[in-house]
Scaffold this motif. Structure first.
Motif, PDB file in Angstrom:
ATOM      1  N   ASP A   1       0.909  -1.774  -0.379  1.00  0.00           N
ATOM      2  CA  ASP A   1       0.028  -0.139  -0.021  1.00  0.00           C
ATOM      3  C   ASP A   1       0.929   1.695   0.122  1.00  0.00           C
ATOM      4  O   ASP A   1       0.194   2.423  -0.061  1.00  0.00           O
ATOM      5  CB  ASP A   1      -1.364   0.098   0.984  1.00  0.00           C
ATOM      6  CG  ASP A   1      -0.180  -0.177   2.743  1.00  0.00           C
ATOM      7  OD1 ASP A   1       0.832   0.269   2.383  1.00  0.00           O
ATOM      8  OD2 ASP A   1      -1.099  -0.459   3.585  1.00  0.00           O
ATOM      9  N   THR A   2       1.795   0.714   0.084  1.00  0.00           N
ATOM     10  CA  THR A   2       3.050   2.172  -0.171  1.00  0.00           C
ATOM     11  C   THR A   2       3.518   2.383  -1.294  1.00  0.00           C
ATOM     12  O   THR A   2       4.004   3.087  -2.044  1.00  0.00           O
ATOM     13  CB  THR A   2       4.193   2.347   0.800  1.00  0.00           C
ATOM     14  OG1 THR A   2       5.437   0.717   0.775  1.00  0.00           O
ATOM     15  CG2 THR A   2       3.906   2.187   1.904  1.00  0.00           C
ATOM     16  N   HIS A   3       3.299   1.575  -2.591  1.00  0.00           N
ATOM     17  CA  HIS A   3       3.444   1.600  -3.769  1.00  0.00           C
ATOM     18  C   HIS A   3       2.834   2.672  -4.638  1.00  0.00           C
ATOM     19  O   HIS A   3       1.911   2.837  -3.970  1.00  0.00           O
ATOM     20  CB  HIS A   3       3.183   0.477  -4.283  1.00  0.00           C
ATOM     21  CG  HIS A   3       4.284   0.029  -5.389  1.00  0.00           C
ATOM     22  ND1 HIS A   3       3.303   0.736  -6.922  1.00  0.00           N
ATOM     23  CD2 HIS A   3       5.403  -0.456  -5.932  1.00  0.00           C
ATOM     24  CE1 HIS A   3       4.660   0.958  -7.710  1.00  0.00           C
ATOM     25  NE2 HIS A   3       5.582  -0.643  -7.650  1.00  0.00           N
ATOM     26  N   ARG A   4       3.172   3.731  -5.031  1.00  0.00           N
ATOM     27  CA  ARG A   4       2.995   4.685  -6.228  1.00  0.00           C
ATOM     28  C   ARG A   4       1.641   4.234  -6.876  1.00  0.00           C
ATOM     29  O   ARG A   4       0.756   5.026  -6.941  1.00  0.00           O
ATOM     30  CB  ARG A   4       4.412   5.437  -7.739  1.00  0.00           C
ATOM     31  CG  ARG A   4       4.243   4.789  -7.985  1.00  0.00           C
ATOM     32  CD  ARG A   4       5.521   5.000  -9.237  1.00  0.00           C
ATOM     33  NE  ARG A   4       5.874   3.966 -10.454  1.00  0.00           N
ATOM     34  CZ  ARG A   4       6.730   3.358 -10.405  1.00  0.00           C
ATOM     35  NH1 ARG A   4       7.400   3.114  -9.337  1.00  0.00           N
ATOM     36  NH2 ARG A   4       6.985   2.353 -11.408  1.00  0.00           N
TER      37      ARG A   4
ATOM     38  N   GLU B   1       8.600  -3.483 -12.963  1.00  0.00           N
ATOM     39  CA  GLU B   1       8.716  -3.469 -11.445  1.00  0.00           C
ATOM     40  C   GLU B   1       9.814  -5.111 -11.582  1.00  0.00           C
ATOM     41  O   GLU B   1       9.682  -5.648 -12.245  1.00  0.00           O
ATOM     42  CB  GLU B   1       7.273  -4.521 -11.750  1.00  0.00           C
ATOM     43  CG  GLU B   1       6.492  -2.305 -11.279  1.00  0.00           C
ATOM     44  CD  GLU B   1       6.478  -1.847 -10.479  1.00  0.00           C
ATOM     45  OE1 GLU B   1       7.234  -2.258  -8.854  1.00  0.00           O
ATOM     46  OE2 GLU B   1       6.677  -0.305 -10.145  1.00  0.00           O
ATOM     47  N   HIS B   2       9.562  -5.431 -10.058  1.00  0.00           N
ATOM     48  CA  HIS B   2      10.205  -6.367  -9.513  1.00  0.00           C
ATOM     49  C   HIS B   2       9.494  -7.410  -9.128  1.00  0.00           C
ATOM     50  O   HIS B   2       8.024  -7.266  -8.054  1.00  0.00           O
ATOM     51  CB  HIS B   2      10.596  -6.423  -8.189  1.00  0.00           C
ATOM     52  CG  HIS B   2      12.384  -5.810  -8.409  1.00  0.00           C
ATOM     53  ND1 HIS B   2      13.489  -5.724  -7.708  1.00  0.00           N
ATOM     54  CD2 HIS B   2      12.556  -5.364  -9.732  1.00  0.00           C
ATOM     55  CE1 HIS B   2      14.631  -4.935  -8.073  1.00  0.00           C
ATOM     56  NE2 HIS B   2      14.046  -4.825  -9.581  1.00  0.00           N
ATOM     57  N   TRP B   3       9.032  -8.846  -9.499  1.00  0.00           N
ATOM     58  CA  TRP B   3       7.793  -9.795  -9.333  1.00  0.00           C
ATOM     59  C   TRP B   3       8.143 -11.349  -8.226  1.00  0.00           C
ATOM     60  O   TRP B   3       9.332 -11.446  -8.348  1.00  0.00           O
ATOM     61  CB  TRP B   3       7.375 -10.194 -11.072  1.00  0.00           C
ATOM     62  CG  TRP B   3       7.284  -8.983 -11.788  1.00  0.00           C
ATOM     63  CD1 TRP B   3       7.201  -8.271 -12.158  1.00  0.00           C
ATOM     64  CD2 TRP B   3       5.756  -8.875 -11.247  1.00  0.00           C
ATOM     65  NE1 TRP B   3       6.813  -7.517 -12.907  1.00  0.00           N
ATOM     66  CE2 TRP B   3       5.487  -8.180 -12.862  1.00  0.00           C
ATOM     67  CE3 TRP B   3       4.653  -9.573 -10.977  1.00  0.00           C
ATOM     68  CZ2 TRP B   3       4.383  -7.809 -13.098  1.00  0.00           C
ATOM     69  CZ3 TRP B   3       3.528  -8.689 -11.559  1.00  0.00           C
ATOM     70  CH2 TRP B   3       3.313  -7.173 -12.291  1.00  0.00           C
ATOM     71  N   ILE B   4       6.616 -11.167  -7.958  1.00  0.00           N
ATOM     72  CA  ILE B   4       7.338 -12.352  -6.442  1.00  0.00           C
ATOM     73  C   ILE B   4       6.033 -13.273  -7.672  1.00  0.00           C
ATOM     74  O   ILE B   4       5.204 -13.291  -7.996  1.00  0.00           O
ATOM     75  CB  ILE B   4       6.490 -12.510  -5.271  1.00  0.00           C
ATOM     76  CG1 ILE B   4       7.196 -11.001  -4.757  1.00  0.00           C
ATOM     77  CG2 ILE B   4       6.739 -13.775  -4.260  1.00  0.00           C
ATOM     78  CD1 ILE B   4       6.736 -10.548  -3.463  1.00  0.00           C
ATOM     79  N   ALA B   5       6.449 -14.294  -7.822  1.00  0.00           N
ATOM     80  CA  ALA B   5       6.504 -15.562  -9.025  1.00  0.00           C
ATOM     81  C   ALA B   5       5.764 -16.741  -8.225  1.00  0.00           C
ATOM     82  O   ALA B   5       6.483 -16.766  -6.522  1.00  0.00           O
ATOM     83  CB  ALA B   5       6.788 -16.087  -9.592  1.00  0.00           C
TER      84      ALA B   5
ATOM     85  N   LEU C   1       5.212 -10.605   0.987  1.00  0.00           N
ATOM     86  CA  LEU C   1       6.280 -10.597   0.654  1.00  0.00           C
ATOM     87  C   LEU C   1       6.400  -9.059   0.065  1.00  0.00           C
ATOM     88  O   LEU C   1       6.698  -8.159  -0.122  1.00  0.00           O
ATOM     89  CB  LEU C   1       7.310 -11.788  -0.625  1.00  0.00           C
ATOM     90  CG  LEU C   1       7.985 -12.864   0.073  1.00  0.00           C
ATOM     91  CD1 LEU C   1       8.227 -13.298  -1.074  1.00  0.00           C
ATOM     92  CD2 LEU C   1       8.999 -11.954   0.871  1.00  0.00           C
ATOM     93  N   VAL C   2       4.632  -9.137  -1.045  1.00  0.00           N
ATOM     94  CA  VAL C   2       4.348  -7.999  -0.829  1.00  0.00           C
ATOM     95  C   VAL C   2       4.007  -7.308  -0.080  1.00  0.00           C
ATOM     96  O   VAL C   2       4.092  -5.616  -0.132  1.00  0.00           O
ATOM     97  CB  VAL C   2       3.410  -8.259  -2.020  1.00  0.00           C
ATOM     98  CG1 VAL C   2       2.608  -6.587  -2.298  1.00  0.00           C
ATOM     99  CG2 VAL C   2       3.148  -8.788  -2.965  1.00  0.00           C
TER     100      VAL C   2
ATOM    101  N   GLY D   1       6.726  -5.246   0.930  1.00  0.00           N
ATOM    102  CA  GLY D   1       7.196  -4.247  -0.027  1.00  0.00           C
ATOM    103  C   GLY D   1       8.458  -4.739  -0.193  1.00  0.00           C
ATOM    104  O   GLY D   1       9.575  -4.015  -1.937  1.00  0.00           O
ATOM    105  N   LEU D   2       8.645  -5.811  -0.964  1.00  0.00           N
ATOM    106  CA  LEU D   2       9.155  -7.037  -1.949  1.00  0.00           C
ATOM    107  C   LEU D   2       9.453  -7.361  -3.546  1.00  0.00           C
ATOM    108  O   LEU D   2      10.058  -7.837  -4.060  1.00  0.00           O
ATOM    109  CB  LEU D   2      10.210  -7.947  -1.012  1.00  0.00           C
ATOM    110  CG  LEU D   2      10.596  -7.866  -0.032  1.00  0.00           C
ATOM    111  CD1 LEU D   2      10.507  -9.041   1.153  1.00  0.00           C
ATOM    112  CD2 LEU D   2      12.052  -6.887   0.490  1.00  0.00           C
ATOM    113  N   GLY D   3       8.218  -6.939  -3.489  1.00  0.00           N
ATOM    114  CA  GLY D   3       7.960  -6.903  -4.552  1.00  0.00           C
ATOM    115  C   GLY D   3       6.134  -6.906  -4.986  1.00  0.00           C
ATOM    116  O   GLY D   3       5.461  -6.282  -3.903  1.00  0.00           O
TER     117      GLY D   3
END
Length: 301
Positions: free
Chosen positions: A179-182, A197-201, A235-236, A239-241
């Motif tokens: 929720d801190t993402h632009r 962006e960096h993705w978490i798969a 992880l999201v 803030g890790l992706g």
């Protein structure tokens, strides 16, 4: 001689919970005079006042505390009795086994199970989790009654011959951001917005719907690959992706994560399908109907 009645006990219990005759009347759909008559009858049966009438409502007397405590148990027993009797009258009884892929098992299938067991108390519903090929094998051999699977772009073309299929939901994909993402506060974004962006798969079981980066995005940067939804969304949140999430999984979003729609005309989508044998039983049909009902509720939430 005055006697206790279920109607009277129900009124006394509600007055105690509401704190006033007026609010109890509103909650039960009674007139205030009817509430007063029922309370008077219960006080006559108890041989003592039940409520201490005060300027701003009522409070229980010692006799009232005993009566309300006993009434709670009696009313619960009667509710259970009514449920059991409804199960005897209901033609849908026995056992139904449903299997589902993990995303459908987050909210859709449990809510459909709750609807079916509420509507048909005599029907016991059991959930099995397995890969889609295993679910279809069990369905064909009679070990499973309903299988909930994903079909569409990027998924294996499973053999569904000699089986009945009902589309439960034409699903949408969204992207989960911290929720801190632009982009977290946006109503929608484009595929181009996702390029850096960096993705978490996800690392799911073979044959199950897989969720990597956005499906039409070229050369995405995969920062982490994990198996469970809870880990992925954790992880999201940290803030890790970011990660792709189907709308069926929105109920699993933790605090600190926001889902945003993506405009992409190149994405053909996927569907959630309920599969049964060619001649589904009435129990099977009830479950398929519940799945469609609950899918509609989740999609419109």
């Amino acid at each position: 001689m005055a006697e206790f009645t279920l109607a009277g006990l129900r009124v006394v219990h509600q007055v105690a919970a509401a704190g006033s005759f007026t609010r109890a009347a509103e909650m039960l759909g009674y007139t205030q005079s009817a509430i007063s008559r029922q309370v008077a009858a219960m006080e006559a049966a108890a041989g003592a006042p039940i409520f201490d009438r005060r300027r701003r409502g009522v409070a229980l007397t010692p006799a009232g505390q005993v009566l309300v405590r006993r009434a709670a148990g009696i009313l619960a027993d009667m509710a259970a009795t009514e449920l059991e009797l409804a199960g005897l009258r209901d033609r849908l009884a026995g056992r139904l086994t449903i299997g589902a892929y993990p995303t459908a098992a987050i909210a859709l299938v449990p809510r459909a199970m709750a609807q079916v067991t509420s509507d048909h108390p005599g029907l016991a519903v059991v959930l099995e989790e397995a890969s889609t090929p295993a679910l279809l094998r069990r369905l064909r051999t009679g070990r499973l009654d309903v299988a909930v699977i994903g079909v569409g772009h990027g998924l294996p073309d499973h053999d569904l011959s000699e089986l009945s299929q009902t589309t439960v939901l034409q699903g949408d994909l969204l992207v989960a951001f911290p929720d801190t993402h632009r982009f977290a506060g946006h109503d929608g974004i484009t595929v181009l917005d996702l390029a850096q962006e960096h993705w978490i798969a996800g690392d799911g079981t073979a044959g199950q719907p897989q969720f990597g980066a956005w499906p039409t995005l070229s050369n995405p940067h995969i920062a982490h690959t994990v198996r469970s939804w809870s880990t992925r969304l954790g992880l999201v949140a940290a803030g890790l992706g970011i990660t792709v999430i189907p709308d069926l999984a929105l109920a699993a979003l933790p605090k600190g994560v926001r889902a945003v729609a993506v405009t992409d005309s190149s994405w053909p989508g996927r569907a959630t399908v309920a599969v049964t044998r060619l001649r589904p039983s009435a129990q099977d049909q009830a479950m398929v109907t519940a799945l469609r009902n609950q899918a509609g509720c989740l999609h419109n939430a």
